[in-house]
Design a protein around this motif. Sequence first.
Motif, short mmCIF file in Angstrom:
data_model
loop_
_atom_site.label_atom_id
_atom_site.label_comp_id
_atom_site.label_asym_id
_atom_site.label_seq_id
_atom_site.Cartn_x
_atom_site.Cartn_y
_atom_site.Cartn_z
N THR A 169 -0.18 -37.59 1.46
CA THR A 169 0.02 -39.03 1.65
C THR A 169 0.70 -39.30 2.99
OG1 THR A 169 0.11 -39.43 -0.72
CG2 THR A 169 1.14 -41.08 0.67
N ALA A 194 0.13 -33.94 -3.42
CA ALA A 194 -0.38 -35.29 -3.17
C ALA A 194 0.59 -36.05 -2.27
CB ALA A 194 -0.60 -36.03 -4.50
N THR A 241 -5.06 -41.22 0.71
CA THR A 241 -4.76 -42.02 -0.47
C THR A 241 -5.66 -41.57 -1.62
OG1 THR A 241 -6.34 -43.72 0.18
CG2 THR A 241 -4.06 -44.05 0.87
N GLU A 242 -5.16 -41.73 -2.83
CA GLU A 242 -5.90 -41.31 -4.00
C GLU A 242 -7.13 -42.18 -4.20
OE1 GLU A 242 -5.13 -40.28 -8.72
OE2 GLU A 242 -3.43 -40.81 -7.44
N MET A 279 -8.31 -37.27 -2.92
CA MET A 279 -7.78 -38.15 -1.89
C MET A 279 -8.77 -38.31 -0.74
SD MET A 279 -3.84 -36.74 -1.83
CE MET A 279 -3.04 -38.33 -1.53
#
Length: 155
Positions: free
Chosen positions: A112, A108, A117-118, A149
């Motif tokens: 990023t 993750a 983005t989550e 994401m």
Amino acid sequence: MNENSLELQSGCAVRPASEQDMKSIRRLVWSAKLDPTQLRWEQFWVIECEGKLAACGQLRNFAGAQELGSLVVAKDWRDRGLGSYLTKYLIQQATEPLYLECLGSRLASFYTRFGFTEVSVQELPQSLKFKFGLSQLAKTLFRIPVTIMQYQAGF
């Protein structure tokens, strides 16, 4: 490799996958313990270095969305910027809003850096809700650290 550059090391080239690459793609995906289903060579891009398949990644098409998936760098070619290069390359190839799911905080964090983005399952387009919803069920039931994401353009 500079985070903002898009350069591939000497002796390497990115290209659309061919049917002949499928065996190598499957081997890479299996080696990374990724989902081996729904691998379609027509949706893959590969990086070939010194005549060998060094990395692969797939842009899967859904209604109104795409998924960046099956991104793997061969063990012997890791830590040379190939994963970063291929991630940026696939982002540039995307023609629809781009999503991915990954396991663990390390991956993750990696994504990023490129503008992902989550997001929650509720924020997904309908075409991805079932597929990614299954991952969220596994996350809840088996405590598997899955992160969904979305790429944020203009990052």
